[in-house]
Write an enzyme that holds these catalytic residues in place. Structure first.
Site, short mmCIF file in Angstrom:
data_model
loop_
_atom_site.label_atom_id
_atom_site.label_comp_id
_atom_site.label_asym_id
_atom_site.label_seq_id
_atom_site.Cartn_x
_atom_site.Cartn_y
_atom_site.Cartn_z
N ASP A 29 -0.85 19.21 21.37
CA ASP A 29 0.46 19.28 20.72
C ASP A 29 1.31 20.42 21.29
OD1 ASP A 29 -0.43 18.31 17.29
OD2 ASP A 29 -0.98 17.52 19.26
N SER A 78 8.08 -14.13 1.11
CA SER A 78 6.95 -13.50 0.43
C SER A 78 5.79 -14.49 0.55
CB SER A 78 7.31 -13.28 -1.04
OG SER A 78 7.71 -14.52 -1.59
N LEU A 79 4.61 -14.03 0.25
CA LEU A 79 3.42 -14.86 0.45
C LEU A 79 2.87 -15.32 -0.90
CD1 LEU A 79 1.55 -12.70 3.10
CD2 LEU A 79 2.73 -14.85 3.50
N LYS A 109 -3.38 -6.23 4.68
CA LYS A 109 -2.07 -6.24 4.02
C LYS A 109 -1.69 -4.80 3.69
CE LYS A 109 0.56 -8.68 0.43
NZ LYS A 109 1.17 -7.48 -0.20
N ARG A 130 13.70 -5.36 3.62
CA ARG A 130 13.60 -6.78 3.29
C ARG A 130 14.70 -7.18 2.32
NH1 ARG A 130 11.74 -9.77 -0.68
NH2 ARG A 130 10.85 -11.84 -0.28
N LYS A 304 -5.19 -10.69 -2.81
CA LYS A 304 -4.89 -9.38 -3.41
C LYS A 304 -6.17 -8.77 -3.96
CE LYS A 304 -0.95 -8.42 -4.50
NZ LYS A 304 0.13 -7.60 -3.94
N1 LIG Z 1 -0.12 -8.52 8.81
C1 LIG Z 1 0.71 -9.10 7.96
O1 LIG Z 1 1.13 -10.24 8.11
C2 LIG Z 1 1.17 -8.32 6.78
C3 LIG Z 1 0.68 -7.03 6.57
N2 LIG Z 1 1.09 -6.29 5.52
C4 LIG Z 1 1.98 -6.77 4.63
N3 LIG Z 1 2.34 -5.98 3.58
C5 LIG Z 1 2.53 -8.07 4.79
C6 LIG Z 1 3.50 -8.73 3.97
C7 LIG Z 1 3.81 -9.96 4.45
BR1 LIG Z 1 5.07 -11.15 3.68
S1 LIG Z 1 2.96 -10.34 5.87
C8 LIG Z 1 2.12 -8.82 5.87
#
Ligand SMILES: NC(=O)c1cnc(N)c2cc(Br)sc12
Length: 312
Positions: A29, A78-79, A109, A130, A304
């Site tokens: 550094d 969203s998923l 995630k 977003r 989740k």
């Molecule tokens: N790798 C991924 O696709 C991913 C990773 N982290 C997240 N918080 C999300 C949210 C969505 Br929507 S995709 C995704």
């Protein structure tokens, strides 16, 4: 003198990449700081050579009065969620009914803030939150302060890349210690701290928060000449973006479940927080065939983790 300035700009961009994207600096550094100081002094003496992509200009000038609204080129979706093995098997069944045999790309995630980065002819020109998925806020100046985000890429491509901005656990602990000492309200978790940092109107405050980013998708995979999610991520690596190395390709939902179980117990070892696992059909053509429901893709699901019981 021009040569020295140009040489320093290239050197520091490289060192920045090694440190913030590869987590693998090749110089101490102290040497990085000395080179940066030399470049700042030379650019002050010869401002005509100070380009706006120089490694010295990550922290912008003025304090904004607000963030302008920006429309996304395509919705940031969203998923759908899965909460247990049964949900995952049901997802797999639906996919196989419509698409037959598939390979899944599994990715951690990240528990941060979704962001969209626009590059025009290889220059980082705009960064946005977003928002509601269709319209976000222009936070370009704050995102420029994240060293893991390249200000230029070695390509004249124009495209949009999406990912998650986050605060590493260590930075979160340090920030809350400082806030406690200053009698300020502590942040609840790294996600809130990252969101609060990117909402700062003064980029200097965002710059002080040690945020990072993992990128995980592009809006125009054809621009990257790839036909799979794994190929898109490998291309992002080649272009100098930071992606998450824990991703794995799986050929069965049993493997996916094993991977989910592994990270359910090992996520505390990561340097950043995750709140689940994203499972995507890897082949992009198959993704298009499966399409979308009103609000989320049929070709992906977010497992989740159960809420962690609070250790009292
Ligand atoms: N790798 C991924 O696709 C991913 C990773 N982290 C997240 N918080 C999300 C949210 C969505 Br929507 S995709 C995704």
């Amino acid at each position: 003198m021009k040569e020295r300035i140009h040489e320093l700009q290239q050197l520091l961009t490289r060192y920045n990449y090694e440190y913030h994207v590869q987590d693998n600096p090749s110089i101490p550094d102290t040497e990085y700081d000395a080179l940066l100081r030399e470049l700042v002094e030379l650019e002050a003496e010869y401002p005509e050579y100070k380009t706006d992509t120089s490694p010295t200009v990550r922290v912008g000038g003025e304090i904004l009065s607000g963030f302008e609204k920006v429309a996304h080129s395509s919705p940031m979706l969203s998923l759908g969620n899965a909460f247990n093995e049964e949900d995952l098997r049901a997802f797999d069944q639906r996919v196989r009914q419509n698409a037959g045999d598939v390979t899944y790309m599994c990715e951690l995630k990240i528990d941060g803030l979704a962001v969209s980065l626009t590059y025009e002819n290889g220059l980082f020109t705009r960064g946005a939150t977003r928002g509601d998925g269709t319209v976000g806020e222009n936070i370009t100046e704050n995102l420029r302060t994240i060293h893991a985000i390249p200000l230029t890429i070695d390509s004249d491509l124009t495209f949009e890349v999406r990912g998650e901005a986050y605060m590493p656990k260590r930075s979160f602990i340090n920030l809350n210690e400082t806030r406690a000492k200053e009698g300020q309200q502590e942040f609840q978790n790294p996600r809130n701290a990252a969101a609060g940092s990117l909402r700062q109107l003064d980029p200097k405050l965002a710059a002080a928060r040690n945020l990072s980013v993992f990128l995980y998708s592009v809006t125009s995979p054809e621009a990257l000449d790839t036909d799979s999610q794994s190929g898109a991520l490998d291309k992002l690596d080649e272009l100098g973006f930071k992606t998450n190395r824990e991703r794995r390709l799986m050929t069965s939902i049993d493997e996916v479940i094993e991977y989910v179980e592994y990270w359910t117990t090992h996520r505390s070892e990561l340097a950043y927080e995750i709140d689940g696992i994203v499972i995507k059909v890897n082949d992009l053509l198959t993704q298009e065939e499966l399409g979308y429901t009103v609000k989320s893709p049929r070709w992906a699901i977010a497992y989740k983790f159960p809420a962690e019981e609070v250790v009292t």
